[in-house]
Design a protein around this motif. Structure first.
Motif, PDB file in Angstrom:
ATOM      1  N   ARG A  54      73.685  15.206  18.830  1.00  0.00           N
ATOM      2  CA  ARG A  54      72.288  15.625  18.787  1.00  0.00           C
ATOM      3  C   ARG A  54      71.681  15.169  17.486  1.00  0.00           C
ATOM      4  O   ARG A  54      72.272  15.314  16.415  1.00  0.00           O
ATOM      5  CB  ARG A  54      72.168  17.142  18.896  1.00  0.00           C
ATOM      6  CG  ARG A  54      72.496  17.640  20.260  1.00  0.00           C
ATOM      7  CD  ARG A  54      72.182  19.084  20.360  1.00  0.00           C
ATOM      8  NE  ARG A  54      72.569  19.565  21.683  1.00  0.00           N
ATOM      9  CZ  ARG A  54      72.474  20.816  22.048  1.00  0.00           C
ATOM     10  NH1 ARG A  54      72.029  21.716  21.207  1.00  0.00           N
ATOM     11  NH2 ARG A  54      72.833  21.175  23.255  1.00  0.00           N
ATOM     12  N   PRO A  56      69.105  15.298  14.286  1.00  0.00           N
ATOM     13  CA  PRO A  56      68.546  16.417  13.536  1.00  0.00           C
ATOM     14  C   PRO A  56      67.048  16.576  13.807  1.00  0.00           C
ATOM     15  O   PRO A  56      66.358  15.597  14.103  1.00  0.00           O
ATOM     16  CB  PRO A  56      68.795  16.018  12.077  1.00  0.00           C
ATOM     17  CG  PRO A  56      68.958  14.556  12.097  1.00  0.00           C
ATOM     18  CD  PRO A  56      69.534  14.199  13.435  1.00  0.00           C
ATOM     19  N   ARG A  57      66.578  17.821  13.711  1.00  0.00           N
ATOM     20  CA  ARG A  57      65.154  18.079  13.907  1.00  0.00           C
ATOM     21  C   ARG A  57      64.379  17.516  12.718  1.00  0.00           C
ATOM     22  O   ARG A  57      64.853  17.516  11.593  1.00  0.00           O
ATOM     23  CB  ARG A  57      64.877  19.575  13.994  1.00  0.00           C
ATOM     24  CG  ARG A  57      65.496  20.225  15.165  1.00  0.00           C
ATOM     25  CD  ARG A  57      65.017  21.632  15.352  1.00  0.00           C
ATOM     26  NE  ARG A  57      64.943  22.410  14.121  1.00  0.00           N
ATOM     27  CZ  ARG A  57      64.434  23.619  14.044  1.00  0.00           C
ATOM     28  NH1 ARG A  57      63.973  24.202  15.103  1.00  0.00           N
ATOM     29  NH2 ARG A  57      64.409  24.270  12.909  1.00  0.00           N
ATOM     30  N   ARG A  58      63.164  17.073  12.989  1.00  0.00           N
ATOM     31  CA  ARG A  58      62.299  16.584  11.923  1.00  0.00           C
ATOM     32  C   ARG A  58      60.992  17.338  11.967  1.00  0.00           C
ATOM     33  O   ARG A  58      60.422  17.546  13.033  1.00  0.00           O
ATOM     34  CB  ARG A  58      62.030  15.100  12.092  1.00  0.00           C
ATOM     35  CG  ARG A  58      63.257  14.262  11.877  1.00  0.00           C
ATOM     36  CD  ARG A  58      62.904  12.817  11.797  1.00  0.00           C
ATOM     37  NE  ARG A  58      64.120  12.055  11.538  1.00  0.00           N
ATOM     38  CZ  ARG A  58      64.200  10.762  11.661  1.00  0.00           C
ATOM     39  NH1 ARG A  58      63.159  10.072  12.045  1.00  0.00           N
ATOM     40  NH2 ARG A  58      65.318  10.123  11.403  1.00  0.00           N
ATOM     41  N   LYS A  59      60.533  17.748  10.803  1.00  0.00           N
ATOM     42  CA  LYS A  59      59.257  18.436  10.728  1.00  0.00           C
ATOM     43  C   LYS A  59      58.125  17.452  10.919  1.00  0.00           C
ATOM     44  O   LYS A  59      58.183  16.317  10.452  1.00  0.00           O
ATOM     45  CB  LYS A  59      59.086  19.122   9.375  1.00  0.00           C
ATOM     46  CG  LYS A  59      59.636  20.486   9.302  1.00  0.00           C
ATOM     47  CD  LYS A  59      59.201  21.153   8.022  1.00  0.00           C
ATOM     48  CE  LYS A  59      59.688  22.572   7.998  1.00  0.00           C
ATOM     49  NZ  LYS A  59      59.337  23.240   6.754  1.00  0.00           N
ATOM     50  N   LYS A  60      57.093  17.916  11.585  1.00  0.00           N
ATOM     51  CA  LYS A  60      55.912  17.098  11.776  1.00  0.00           C
ATOM     52  C   LYS A  60      54.705  17.979  11.518  1.00  0.00           C
ATOM     53  O   LYS A  60      54.608  19.087  12.041  1.00  0.00           O
ATOM     54  CB  LYS A  60      55.877  16.552  13.208  1.00  0.00           C
ATOM     55  CG  LYS A  60      54.852  15.493  13.415  1.00  0.00           C
ATOM     56  CD  LYS A  60      55.056  14.820  14.751  1.00  0.00           C
ATOM     57  CE  LYS A  60      54.190  13.591  14.833  1.00  0.00           C
ATOM     58  NZ  LYS A  60      54.395  12.864  16.066  1.00  0.00           N
ATOM     59  N   TYR A  68      57.934  20.776  15.056  1.00  0.00           N
ATOM     60  CA  TYR A  68      59.095  19.907  15.040  1.00  0.00           C
ATOM     61  C   TYR A  68      58.975  18.873  16.153  1.00  0.00           C
ATOM     62  O   TYR A  68      58.329  19.103  17.163  1.00  0.00           O
ATOM     63  CB  TYR A  68      60.382  20.719  15.235  1.00  0.00           C
ATOM     64  CG  TYR A  68      60.697  21.601  14.060  1.00  0.00           C
ATOM     65  CD1 TYR A  68      61.342  21.084  12.944  1.00  0.00           C
ATOM     66  CD2 TYR A  68      60.339  22.938  14.051  1.00  0.00           C
ATOM     67  CE1 TYR A  68      61.628  21.870  11.855  1.00  0.00           C
ATOM     68  CE2 TYR A  68      60.620  23.744  12.967  1.00  0.00           C
ATOM     69  CZ  TYR A  68      61.268  23.212  11.868  1.00  0.00           C
ATOM     70  OH  TYR A  68      61.544  23.995  10.789  1.00  0.00           O
ATOM     71  N   THR A  69      59.607  17.739  15.952  1.00  0.00           N
ATOM     72  CA  THR A  69      59.593  16.689  16.959  1.00  0.00           C
ATOM     73  C   THR A  69      60.470  17.095  18.142  1.00  0.00           C
ATOM     74  O   THR A  69      61.314  17.983  18.033  1.00  0.00           O
ATOM     75  CB  THR A  69      60.112  15.360  16.384  1.00  0.00           C
ATOM     76  OG1 THR A  69      61.422  15.565  15.869  1.00  0.00           O
ATOM     77  CG2 THR A  69      59.200  14.834  15.299  1.00  0.00           C
ATOM     78  N   VAL A  70      60.297  16.422  19.265  1.00  0.00           N
ATOM     79  CA  VAL A  70      61.082  16.701  20.461  1.00  0.00           C
ATOM     80  C   VAL A  70      62.517  16.261  20.223  1.00  0.00           C
ATOM     81  O   VAL A  70      62.767  15.187  19.673  1.00  0.00           O
ATOM     82  CB  VAL A  70      60.481  15.959  21.670  1.00  0.00           C
ATOM     83  CG1 VAL A  70      61.307  16.195  22.911  1.00  0.00           C
ATOM     84  CG2 VAL A  70      59.055  16.382  21.889  1.00  0.00           C
ATOM     85  N   ARG A  71      63.465  17.089  20.644  1.00  0.00           N
ATOM     86  CA  ARG A  71      64.870  16.766  20.432  1.00  0.00           C
ATOM     87  C   ARG A  71      65.467  16.128  21.669  1.00  0.00           C
ATOM     88  O   ARG A  71      65.188  16.531  22.790  1.00  0.00           O
ATOM     89  CB  ARG A  71      65.651  18.020  20.090  1.00  0.00           C
ATOM     90  CG  ARG A  71      65.231  18.549  18.730  1.00  0.00           C
ATOM     91  CD  ARG A  71      66.151  19.589  18.232  1.00  0.00           C
ATOM     92  NE  ARG A  71      67.495  19.072  18.087  1.00  0.00           N
ATOM     93  CZ  ARG A  71      68.515  19.813  17.749  1.00  0.00           C
ATOM     94  NH1 ARG A  71      68.357  21.068  17.530  1.00  0.00           N
ATOM     95  NH2 ARG A  71      69.711  19.296  17.632  1.00  0.00           N
TER      96      ARG A  71
END
Length: 91
Positions: A54, A56-60, A68-71
């Protein structure tokens, strides 16, 4: 069929193409056996190995709203020698 989102073409993914390995972003809820069956059925190839991880999540931030962006889950699929997947259409 909607579980596999799109193929990945990064520098690492292009290096893996030389080893007959393909990278795809897939839905988070699917597992390796589902993806293996789908890839073998749709592309008519034999899969030998699948690795997944998976991202990593990224802040947007858009204005004052932070989210957060779509994972997605990324799968690296290794094919048996002699098989290949056409990533680009000839049209």
């Amino acid at each position: 069929m909607d579980q596999v989102r799109y193929p990945i073409l990064t520098e690492k993914a292009i290096r893996l193409l030389e080893k007959n390995q393909y990278s795809f972003d897939v839905d988070v809820e699917c597992n390796k056996t589902e993806i293996k069956k789908w890839i073998e059925l749709f592309f008519d190839v034999k899969v030998t190995n699948i690795n997944s991880h998976r991202l990593p999540r990224r802040k947007k931030k858009i204005g004052a709203i932070t989210g957060y962006t779509v994972r997605y889950k990324r799968m690296i699929i290794k094919l048996r020698s002699g098989y290949s997947i056409p990533l680009f259409s000839n049209e």
